[in-house]
Design a protein around this motif. Sequence first.
Motif: not given
Length: 90
Positions: A4-17, A69-75
């Motif tokens: 499983f992934t860590r997601s981006d936590s905010g809107s950053a400039g250029g995120a739409d691109v 498929s895996r917990d991202p907190e373990k990596f």
Amino acid sequence: MGIFTRSDSGSAGGADVLDRELEKLLEEEQIEEGDHERFSHYVPKDKILESAVTGKPVRALCGKKWTPSRDPEKFPVCPDCKRIYERMKK
């Protein structure tokens, strides 16, 4: 296997691109092998949810493509993803 992934936590400039670029990359069917099993990666939140529902692979900021498929907190965080994310926040 992916994680499983860590997601981006905010809107950053250029995120739409970036979202559009990631979507284009996801259209490719090849899933890459490599370091994705050793790290957790940054992926847009909506793509994580979509993958959980559909089983569709995701593309991390660093370019890795896999089905989570895996917990991202373990990596540790992928250094390439972290570097790209930090540049996006500026």
